[in-house]
Design a protein around this motif. Structure first.
Motif, PDB file in Angstrom:
ATOM      1  N   LEU A 236       0.836  -1.209   0.000  1.00 63.27           N
ATOM      2  CA  LEU A 236       0.000   0.000   0.000  1.00 63.27           C
ATOM      3  C   LEU A 236       0.868   1.255   0.000  1.00 63.27           C
ATOM      4  CD1 LEU A 236      -2.877  -1.010   2.440  1.00 63.27           C
ATOM      5  CD2 LEU A 236      -2.835  -1.099  -0.044  1.00 63.27           C
ATOM      6  N   VAL A 237       2.012   1.187   0.681  1.00 63.49           N
ATOM      7  CA  VAL A 237       3.000   2.265   0.603  1.00 63.49           C
ATOM      8  C   VAL A 237       4.245   1.616  -0.002  1.00 63.49           C
ATOM      9  CG1 VAL A 237       4.191   4.088   1.870  1.00 63.49           C
ATOM     10  CG2 VAL A 237       2.074   3.134   2.789  1.00 63.49           C
ATOM     11  N   PRO A 238       4.819   2.227  -1.060  1.00 58.50           N
ATOM     12  CA  PRO A 238       5.913   1.555  -1.770  1.00 58.50           C
ATOM     13  C   PRO A 238       7.064   1.132  -0.850  1.00 58.50           C
ATOM     14  CG  PRO A 238       5.195   3.487  -2.983  1.00 58.50           C
ATOM     15  CD  PRO A 238       4.454   3.500  -1.682  1.00 58.50           C
ATOM     16  N   TYR A 239       7.568  -0.056  -1.100  1.00 58.04           N
ATOM     17  CA  TYR A 239       8.655  -0.667  -0.334  1.00 58.04           C
ATOM     18  C   TYR A 239       9.865   0.259  -0.264  1.00 58.04           C
ATOM     19  CZ  TYR A 239      12.011  -4.400   0.896  1.00 58.04           C
ATOM     20  OH  TYR A 239      12.963  -5.173   1.512  1.00 58.04           O
ATOM     21  N   GLU A 240      10.183   0.898  -1.390  1.00 57.61           N
ATOM     22  CA  GLU A 240      11.378   1.738  -1.460  1.00 57.61           C
ATOM     23  C   GLU A 240      11.238   2.992  -0.608  1.00 57.61           C
ATOM     24  OE1 GLU A 240       9.533   0.771  -4.107  1.00 57.61           O
ATOM     25  OE2 GLU A 240      10.780  -0.972  -4.573  1.00 57.61           O
ATOM     26  N   GLN A 241       9.986   3.438  -0.413  1.00 55.14           N
ATOM     27  CA  GLN A 241       9.768   4.735   0.241  1.00 55.14           C
ATOM     28  C   GLN A 241       9.545   4.643   1.736  1.00 55.14           C
ATOM     29  OE1 GLN A 241       6.441   6.847  -1.433  1.00 55.14           O
ATOM     30  NE2 GLN A 241       7.193   6.601  -3.527  1.00 55.14           N
ATOM     31  N   ASP A 242       9.314   3.440   2.249  1.00 57.79           N
ATOM     32  CA  ASP A 242       8.749   3.384   3.597  1.00 57.79           C
ATOM     33  C   ASP A 242       9.333   2.224   4.392  1.00 57.79           C
ATOM     34  OD1 ASP A 242       5.956   4.436   5.067  1.00 57.79           O
ATOM     35  OD2 ASP A 242       6.596   2.417   5.604  1.00 57.79           O
ATOM     36  N   GLU A 243       9.982   2.548   5.512  1.00 62.33           N
ATOM     37  CA  GLU A 243      10.626   1.485   6.281  1.00 62.33           C
ATOM     38  C   GLU A 243       9.623   0.617   7.032  1.00 62.33           C
ATOM     39  OE1 GLU A 243      13.348   2.791   9.294  1.00 62.33           O
ATOM     40  OE2 GLU A 243      11.892   4.064  10.316  1.00 62.33           O
ATOM     41  N   VAL A 244       8.402   1.125   7.217  1.00 65.73           N
ATOM     42  CA  VAL A 244       7.384   0.276   7.854  1.00 65.73           C
ATOM     43  C   VAL A 244       6.960  -0.829   6.878  1.00 65.73           C
ATOM     44  CG1 VAL A 244       5.122   0.202   8.960  1.00 65.73           C
ATOM     45  CG2 VAL A 244       6.632   2.159   9.355  1.00 65.73           C
ATOM     46  N   THR A 245       6.780  -0.467   5.601  1.00 68.35           N
ATOM     47  CA  THR A 245       6.487  -1.479   4.589  1.00 68.35           C
ATOM     48  C   THR A 245       7.620  -2.506   4.527  1.00 68.35           C
ATOM     49  OG1 THR A 245       5.262   0.125   3.264  1.00 68.35           O
ATOM     50  CG2 THR A 245       5.995  -1.869   2.133  1.00 68.35           C
ATOM     51  N   ARG A 246       8.856  -2.017   4.551  1.00 73.19           N
ATOM     52  CA  ARG A 246       9.998  -2.950   4.490  1.00 73.19           C
ATOM     53  C   ARG A 246       9.997  -3.876   5.702  1.00 73.19           C
ATOM     54  NH1 ARG A 246      12.423   1.719   2.387  1.00 73.19           N
ATOM     55  NH2 ARG A 246      13.592   2.275   4.265  1.00 73.19           N
ATOM     56  N   LEU A 247       9.708  -3.316   6.878  1.00 75.24           N
ATOM     57  CA  LEU A 247       9.632  -4.138   8.090  1.00 75.24           C
ATOM     58  C   LEU A 247       8.565  -5.223   7.932  1.00 75.24           C
ATOM     59  CD1 LEU A 247      10.219  -4.621  11.190  1.00 75.24           C
ATOM     60  CD2 LEU A 247       8.381  -2.981  11.626  1.00 75.24           C
ATOM     61  N   ILE A 248       7.398  -4.825   7.424  1.00 80.96           N
ATOM     62  CA  ILE A 248       6.271  -5.774   7.300  1.00 80.96           C
ATOM     63  C   ILE A 248       6.634  -6.903   6.334  1.00 80.96           C
ATOM     64  CG2 ILE A 248       3.922  -6.025   6.404  1.00 80.96           C
ATOM     65  CD1 ILE A 248       3.453  -3.083   7.414  1.00 80.96           C
ATOM     66  N   LEU A 249       7.163  -6.543   5.167  1.00 81.15           N
ATOM     67  CA  LEU A 249       7.403  -7.563   4.143  1.00 81.15           C
ATOM     68  C   LEU A 249       8.665  -8.383   4.442  1.00 81.15           C
ATOM     69  CD1 LEU A 249       6.215  -5.637   0.957  1.00 81.15           C
ATOM     70  CD2 LEU A 249       5.004  -7.404   2.272  1.00 81.15           C
ATOM     71  N   ASP A 250       9.697  -7.720   4.957  1.00 78.20           N
ATOM     72  CA  ASP A 250      10.951  -8.445   5.223  1.00 78.20           C
ATOM     73  C   ASP A 250      10.830  -9.439   6.374  1.00 78.20           C
ATOM     74  OD1 ASP A 250      11.949  -6.898   3.224  1.00 78.20           O
ATOM     75  OD2 ASP A 250      13.241  -5.642   4.492  1.00 78.20           O
ATOM     76  N   THR A 251       9.917  -9.172   7.317  1.00 82.98           N
ATOM     77  CA  THR A 251       9.801 -10.076   8.468  1.00 82.98           C
ATOM     78  C   THR A 251       8.622 -11.031   8.319  1.00 82.98           C
ATOM     79  OG1 THR A 251       8.446  -8.499   9.703  1.00 82.98           O
ATOM     80  CG2 THR A 251      10.830  -8.379  10.069  1.00 82.98           C
TER      81      THR A 251
END
Lengths: 276, 470
Positions: free
Chosen positions: B66-81
């Motif tokens: 919903l928020v691009p992976y590249e732009q948002d560390e919360v998205t990265r946290l959600i998808l990476d974990t």
């Protein structure tokens, strides 16, 4: 006949109320609020609700203003409205409360065309979230401030006073810009608390223009007889104005050094639970 | 690949721009989504969006951020974990069937606990949009999240309370007065937590010392917290202050958190620092987070996402740092985000459900402001519903009136009401203390003593003496 047991259990620590306005030591009926405490609460909530929903009586405010101060700018105050048409809209659409209605904007432009002189201070009175704060406290606050301003060096010229219905703080910036003022002072009814339904907030912006962020404003809060006095509020406001003019900024870059609070241990400010 | 967000109903085909649009339109109505301009334009459009959302595979949330992976560390946290092994039992389901699964007897407390790390906040938010209030309650009650510091919080059949002795000028006697009132009503097992009126490091340290002195003197099995900015608490730790819990308000997007002045690395640093103090006795959960629907919109950091989905994403931030407590401050933000008692109630139940399903120790500040269309009856209702749902903790304040923050939340009396009608106990270590201190004279009826407990006689007596001299 059975012995009559008391229905309400009181709390001996109610004496601690001298340290706080918090509703401590209320006692209990079973484990619930005793009836008289329940009703006291309901009354306070009713007063706060009325402060939110009763409309500001602009006519009366104008009369009160002209009665109480001779120092008002020569013209009578300008009555303005925001883009929020009614209270329900106002409560749900803060964005509309930050902008002047087209009619008010036009009226202000007309006024400006007829009176294009420079000014330093625009005082804007806004109903905000508590009409009773404005109805009760705006006049004594303005009176006190104008009296103090007479003793102030630096030749502060006043723009006409404005009164806004259904307004938010930021609407002052648009008005200050329209009036060509270098600083705008907004007096606004604050969100009413249960024990403070009539708190006035004062906001100052240097170089007002529309769509500035909150970070550009300084705030003096809780102005009312039982809170921060009009005298103190006026002194702090003058301090902020002087500093804003000197530094040509307002907001986070302008620190209010008059307000540095430290906890000191004295008889009324110690932890009796551990220091007895 | 991409999903098509259209739905045909009779002769009409409805179009939704993307997943964020579909999620927003499927959300039960609330003023904040209207303010953001993302709300469904009609009641019918809302249900059609829910119908389309029900058909969407849960897998979609792993490929469409919903928020691009590249732009948002919360998205990265959600998808990476994201844990695909844990996700496996529900990986084949649509959102609609996920609701059926959650309500089914396959979803036991154990199965739900195993599933947690396989769920993303967006999946949880999506399914909540299809659920009625009773669904949110029933499933949340099956989720058990237990944490510990000086006592054990979140056991089934228990409800804890945060004692909130705020004072408008941080007057020490005033704070101590509210603190004593709360203790004598059996409150404060979740935390004794003060919102400081003056927010700086030296003030925070003074308040930490004040609470620590009380906790030590009366040997209270609870923890303290000053609700100041995480960077202030870090400084306090460096200066040797007695920090039990680290507080921070958090949001569901990186931009929200930047506006709050921190990022994930800051929280990691704070968790490490607080854990290194080893002040917990039965556990080492050291973080206390607060959230609330609308914070991302308020910070202009919502990326066009509805406020309930933003809120659920904040729980992904929370769970990363093993918090002792997470508190959704549901009615504080005002009527432009949650207009009335009905919207506040719904949001409280959603937040509690989403938090619990993601494995967060979810409590609720059941509250309202005086410009919201809400009153004490609405709070009574939500308190009762959340008590049934197994809410971890609630606030406790004298007479519901926070004289510092100017809003109304649950009172010490309210907690006793909830204990009585739903038979909810305080944390076990704390209950033992209440009995030992003679604060509760009848634990089965949660009844405070009629006489003042012995240990509190001396401080009150000294005050009465002073009063005589005045």
């Amino acid at each position: 006949m059975s012995e009559q047991k008391p229905l309400v259990t009181g709390n001996v620590w109610r004496v601690l109320r001298r340290f706080t306005d918090a509703r401590i030591g209320l006692g209990r009926a079973g484990v619930s609020l005793p009836t008289h405490e329940l009703l006291r609460f309901q009354l306070a909530h009713a007063q706060a609700r009325d402060a939110v929903h009763f409309p500001l009586d602009v006519k009366r405010l104008v009369e009160d203003l002209s009665e109480s101060t001779m120092a008002l700018p020569k013209k009578s105050p300008l009555a303005l409205k925001s883009q929020a048409e009614d209270r329900l809209t106002y409560l749900q659409r803060p964005d509309l409360g930050r902008r002047l209605s087209p009619e008010s904007l036009e009226g202000l432009a007309r006024h400006r065309a007829s009176d294009p002189g420079e000014s330093d201070i625009a005082i804007v009175i806004v109903d905000g979230l508590s009409s009773s704060a404005v109805q009760n406290n705006a006049v004594p606050m303005v009176t006190q401030f104008l009296r103090d301003l007479e003793d102030e060096a630096g030749n502060w010229r006043l723009a006409p006073l404005t009164i806004v219905e259904q307004g938010r703080v930021a609407i002052g910036d648009e008005i200050g810009e329209c009036l060509g003022a270098s600083v705008v002072i907004v007096l606004i009814g604050e969100r009413p608390g249960l024990s403070s339904p009539d708190s006035l907030g004062i906001y100052l912006t240097w170089g007002p223009e529309s769509r500035l962020s909150d970070a550009r404003r300084n705030c003096i809060s809780n102005v009312r007889p039982a809170g921060l006095s009009f005298e103190h509020a006026s002194q702090r406001l003058l301090y902020l104005m002087r500093e804003a003019r000197r530094l040509r900024i307002s907001g986070v870059g302008l620190k209010d050094r008059t307000e540095e609070v430290v906890i000191e241990k004295n008889a009324n400010n110690k932890n009796f639970l551990t220091d007895n | 690949m991409g999903y098509k967000y259209t739905y045909t109903l009779g002769a009409r085909t409805w179009h939704f721009r993307n997943l964020a649009d579909l999620m927003a339109k499927a959300t039960p109505a609330r003023s904040g989504d209207r303010l953001a301009g993302v709300i469904a334009e009609s009641a019918e459009e809302r249900v059609v969006a829910q119908m389309r959302l029900a058909e969407l595979p849960l897998l979609a949330f792993l490929s469409e951020a919903l928020v691009p992976y590249e732009q948002d560390e919360v998205t990265r946290l959600i998808l990476d974990t994201h844990d695909s092994v844990a996700f496996a039992p529900v990986a084949h389901l649509t959102v609609g069937d996920f609701r059926n699964w959650l309500l089914s007897d396959q979803a036991t407390p154990e199965a739900l606990e195993r599933l947690r790390s396989g769920l993303t906040p967006e999946m949880v938010a999506a399914v909540s949009k299809l659920m009625r209030n009773q669904d949110l309650i029933l499933v949340a009650k099956k989720c058990q999240v237990t944490t510990a510091f000086r006592n054990t919080i979140g056991l089934p059949g228990h409800l804890s309370t945060r004692l909130q002795p705020n004072h408008p000028t941080d007057n020490v006697s005033g704070i101590a007065a509210s603190l004593l009132d709360g203790l004598l009503y059996g409150n404060g097992d979740a935390v004794i937590g003060i919102n400081p009126a003056t927010d700086n490091v030296s003030q925070a340290i003074k308040l930490m010392g004040l609470m620590d002195d009380v906790i030590q003197k009366y040997e209270i099995p609870t923890q303290s917290c000053v609700l100041t900015h995480v960077t202030n608490t870090l400084e306090a730790i460096e200066q040797g202050a007695p920090v039990d819990l680290v507080f921070q308000s958090i949001g569901g997007t990186e931009a929200t958190n930047s506006s709050f002045g921190f990022n994930l690395a800051t929280l990691q640093e704070a968790q490490d620092a607080a854990q290194s103090l080893k002040r917990g006795t039965v556990g080492n959960n050291v973080m206390y987070f607060e959230t609330g629907q609308g914070s991302s919109l308020s910070a202009n950091a919502h990326h066009g996402i509805d406020q309930q989905t933003c809120e659920a994403r904040a729980y992904a931030v929370a769970r990363r740092f093993d918090p002792l407590l997470v508190n959704t401050v549901v009615g504080f933000i005002g009527p432009e985000y949650l207009f009335d008692g009905k919207e506040i109630t719904r949001a409280g139940l959603e937040d509690h459900f989403c938090g619990k399903l993601l494995g967060v120790p979810m409590g609720c500040d059941i509250c309202y402001t005086n410009h919201a269309e809400a009153d004490q009856n609405d709070m009574d209702n939500l308190l009762t519903l959340l008590g049934v749902a197994g809410c971890t903790f609630i606030m406790g304040i004298p007479g519901s009136d926070d004289i510092m923050l100017n809003y109304q939340t649950t009172s010490f009396h309210d907690a006793l009401y909830a204990r009585r009608v739903l038979d909810l106990k305080p944390a076990p270590e704390y209950e033992d203390w209440l009995v030992r201190m003679q604060i509760f004279e009848n634990t089965s009826r949660y009844e405070p003593s009629k006489r003042l407990p012995d240990l509190f006689r001396a401080p009150l007596k000294s005050l009465t003496r002073e009063a005589d001299h005045e």
